[in-house]
Design an enzyme around this catalytic site. Structure first.
Site, PDB file in Angstrom:
ATOM      1  N   ASP A   1      -1.752   1.314  18.403  1.00 36.77           N
ATOM      2  CA  ASP A   1      -1.336   2.156  17.278  1.00 36.77           C
ATOM      3  C   ASP A   1      -1.283   3.624  17.688  1.00 36.77           C
ATOM      4  O   ASP A   1      -0.308   4.334  17.397  1.00 36.77           O
ATOM      5  CB  ASP A   1      -2.314   1.955  16.119  1.00 36.77           C
ATOM      6  CG  ASP A   1      -2.022   2.874  14.941  1.00 36.77           C
ATOM      7  OD1 ASP A   1      -1.115   2.554  14.167  1.00 36.77           O
ATOM      8  OD2 ASP A   1      -2.703   3.914  14.807  1.00 36.77           O
TER       9      ASP A   1
ATOM     10  N   LYS B   1       2.044   6.440  18.147  1.00 35.15           N
ATOM     11  CA  LYS B   1       2.077   7.768  17.541  1.00 35.15           C
ATOM     12  C   LYS B   1       2.245   8.871  18.585  1.00 35.15           C
ATOM     13  O   LYS B   1       3.032   9.807  18.396  1.00 35.15           O
ATOM     14  CB  LYS B   1       0.797   7.986  16.734  1.00 35.15           C
ATOM     15  CG  LYS B   1       0.676   7.041  15.546  1.00 35.15           C
ATOM     16  CD  LYS B   1      -0.708   7.092  14.915  1.00 35.15           C
ATOM     17  CE  LYS B   1      -0.835   6.146  13.738  1.00 35.15           C
ATOM     18  NZ  LYS B   1      -2.204   6.150  13.163  1.00 35.15           N
TER      19      LYS B   1
ATOM     20  N   GLY C   1      -4.277   5.725   4.138  1.00 37.57           N
ATOM     21  CA  GLY C   1      -4.464   5.739   2.692  1.00 37.57           C
ATOM     22  C   GLY C   1      -3.144   5.638   1.967  1.00 37.57           C
ATOM     23  O   GLY C   1      -2.108   6.105   2.455  1.00 37.57           O
TER      24      GLY C   1
ATOM     25  N   THR D   1       0.817  -1.217   0.000  1.00 38.26           N
ATOM     26  CA  THR D   1       0.000   0.000   0.000  1.00 38.26           C
ATOM     27  C   THR D   1       0.849   1.264   0.000  1.00 38.26           C
ATOM     28  O   THR D   1       0.664   2.169  -0.823  1.00 38.26           O
ATOM     29  CB  THR D   1      -0.934  -0.004   1.222  1.00 38.26           C
ATOM     30  OG1 THR D   1      -1.774  -1.151   1.158  1.00 38.26           O
ATOM     31  CG2 THR D   1      -1.798   1.241   1.240  1.00 38.26           C
ATOM     32  N   VAL D   2       1.826   1.337   0.908  1.00 38.95           N
ATOM     33  CA  VAL D   2       2.654   2.537   1.024  1.00 38.95           C
ATOM     34  C   VAL D   2       3.627   2.644  -0.139  1.00 38.95           C
ATOM     35  O   VAL D   2       3.768   3.697  -0.772  1.00 38.95           O
ATOM     36  CB  VAL D   2       3.413   2.544   2.365  1.00 38.95           C
ATOM     37  CG1 VAL D   2       4.383   3.721   2.431  1.00 38.95           C
ATOM     38  CG2 VAL D   2       2.430   2.598   3.529  1.00 38.95           C
TER      39      VAL D   2
END
Length: 464
Positions: free
Chosen positions: A221, A225, A323, A33-34
């Site tokens: 997660d 962060k 995304g 994805t990335v």
């Protein structure tokens, strides 16, 4: 009359300037994805990126499990391998982009690249939360840079804001909604009255949640962060192991509705607050936020981060938290920074954690859970509605600064609730230590008026 020789306005060539004219050569581990998003955006906007970077940025080698799939993404002009170390130590690579995820093998690849004198770009928040101190130290030792804008809030340039835009400020706190999966679930629970399990199922069906959503719904997660944000905000080492982490798996729809009755919304927040002379609160938990607060308006899978500085005041950063191309935006921004580094020394670069190594405060400790001061919400089931005042009065005797006490309205409760279930006392407190609340709730459980387990949640006002 003598004339000075005419000076050319063109830059004089030098080894450094000649080097800067060739493209920045990138090796990438992972083309999922990335990685695929990064390649697409680089290809689409290559002229624009080069104009901003001062030189081109070229992907020269990719490591992937499936070479056939990798070729279908990057074409035949990019070298392919299934050996990550070959990319990490490749002589024709200037920057390693680690886009595979995970912590164990990724740590080895990144450290190998650093030892080989290569800069590193990654969006791997788990890697840096768990091994960041080691990785940053190695990068300093070998004179290379590590960039990770995509690791925290993807399309939101919050790391750059902390390290560059807000450098004049003493940061008082950083707080935000930094996990899109849980924000989507909580939005569904509030807007559609869904239970947690049903909202999670919808998130999985739409691709917002993984098949195994543990890292998201348990708050891990978000803890990765907020740990990185705290390091950049306060000049402290990465202290993920000390973060207090609570997810949303035990959150009930009843409390989402009761929060609405009180004028609040429940959000999973990451909070880092520097208490001068005491230490840093570093925590993730579902918390009540005033319904009029900007963070309460962040819905669906969107993210937002707020920062309070002594000079700038409160600033807010909002955008997509996940995304393919959204992450690529952050990765390529880091690559542009790397392209601009040619000829600079470590002292001239933006530090990995926002503070140069000698200024990082190793003594700055994370406060224990018991010492955290916030307002609180309590939901106390009682046998009869007439006992509402008794609950408030009793809490006051336990040194709990009660601000507001009321009975849950009938329309707030699930349809078909029995009269017994409808007797729910809702309490809001002023700021008080968690230790005081814990003792009071433990004792309250034995009070004769109480008909079931007492629910407690923090209330975050996030003052300006």
């Amino acid at each position: 009359m003598y004339r000075d020789p005419v000076q050319s306005l063109e830059p004089q060539s030098s080894p450094a300037s000649a080097l800067a004219t060739r493209p920045l050569r990138v090796g990438m581990i992972g083309i999922g994805t990335v990685g695929a998003g990064t390649f697409r955006v680089l290809a689409r906007n290559q002229a624009l990126v080069a104009a901003r970077a001062g030189r081109g940025i070229k992907l020269v080698v990719v490591c992937a499990r499936s070479l056939a799939r990798a070729m279908s993404v990057v074409g035949k002009d990019v070298a392919l391998t299934n050996d990550p170390m070959q990319v990490a130590t490749h002589p024709d690579v200037d920057v390693l982009v680690e886009a595979a995820g995970g912590t164990g093998p990724a740590r080895e690849w990144v450290l190998a690249a650093i030892r080989a004198g290569k800069h590193v770009v990654t969006a791997n928040k788990a890697l840096l939360a768990e091994h960041g101190n080691e990785i940053f130290a190695a990068a300093r030792q070998h004179g290379v840079a590590v960039a990770y804008e995509g690791a925290v809030a993807v399309s939101i340039p919050i790391i750059k804001a902390l390290r560059e835009g807000l450098t004049a400020n003493r940061i008082e706190w950083v707080a935000g909604i930094i996990n899109g999966t849980t924000n989507f679930i909580l939005s569904k629970m509030r807007d559609e009255g869904l239970g947690f399990a049903e909202a999670l199922a919808q998130a999985q069906a739409l691709g917002y949640a993984e098949a195994d959503p543990t890292f998201d719904i348990e708050g891990i997660d978000a803890a990765h962060k907020i740990t990185l944000l705290a390091a950049n905000a306060f000049g402290m080492p990465v202290r993920f192991a000390d973060a207090q982490v609570e997810g949303i798996t035990r959150l009930q729809g009843l409390d989402v509705a009761c929060a609405e009755q009180l004028g609040y919304r429940i959000k999973l927040l990451g909070v880092a607050r520097h208490r001068q002379g005491e230490g840093v609160e570093l925590r993730v938990q579902p918390a009540l936020v005033p319904a009029t607060h900007l963070l309460a308006q962040v819905n669906g899978s969107m993210n937002a981060v707020m920062v309070k500085g002594d000079a700038a005041g409160v600033t807010m950063f909002y955008g997509a938290g996940a995304g393919s191309e959204q992450t690529a935006s952050a990765v390529i921004a880091d690559l542009v920074d790397m392209a601009r580094l040619e000829g600079t020394t470590a002292a001239q670069r933006v530090p990995h954690q926002g503070f140069h190594a000698h200024a990082v405060d190793e003594r700055l400790a994370v406060l224990p859970r018991a010492a955290v001061h916030t307002r609180h919400y309590l939901r106390v089931p009682v046998h009869t509605a007439q006992q509402v005042e008794a609950v408030g009065a009793w809490l006051a005797t336990q040194h709990v600064p009660v601000q507001r006490v009321e009975l849950a309205c009938e329309k707030t409760l699930p349809a078909g609730s029995s009269p017994e279930a409808q007797a729910q006392v809702l309490v809001l407190t002023d700021a008080v230590a968690q230790a005081t609340i814990d003792l009071a709730v433990h004792a309250l459980a034995a009070h004769p008026a109480v008909a079931g387990p007492v629910v407690t949640l923090r209330v975050e006002v996030l003052e300006g």
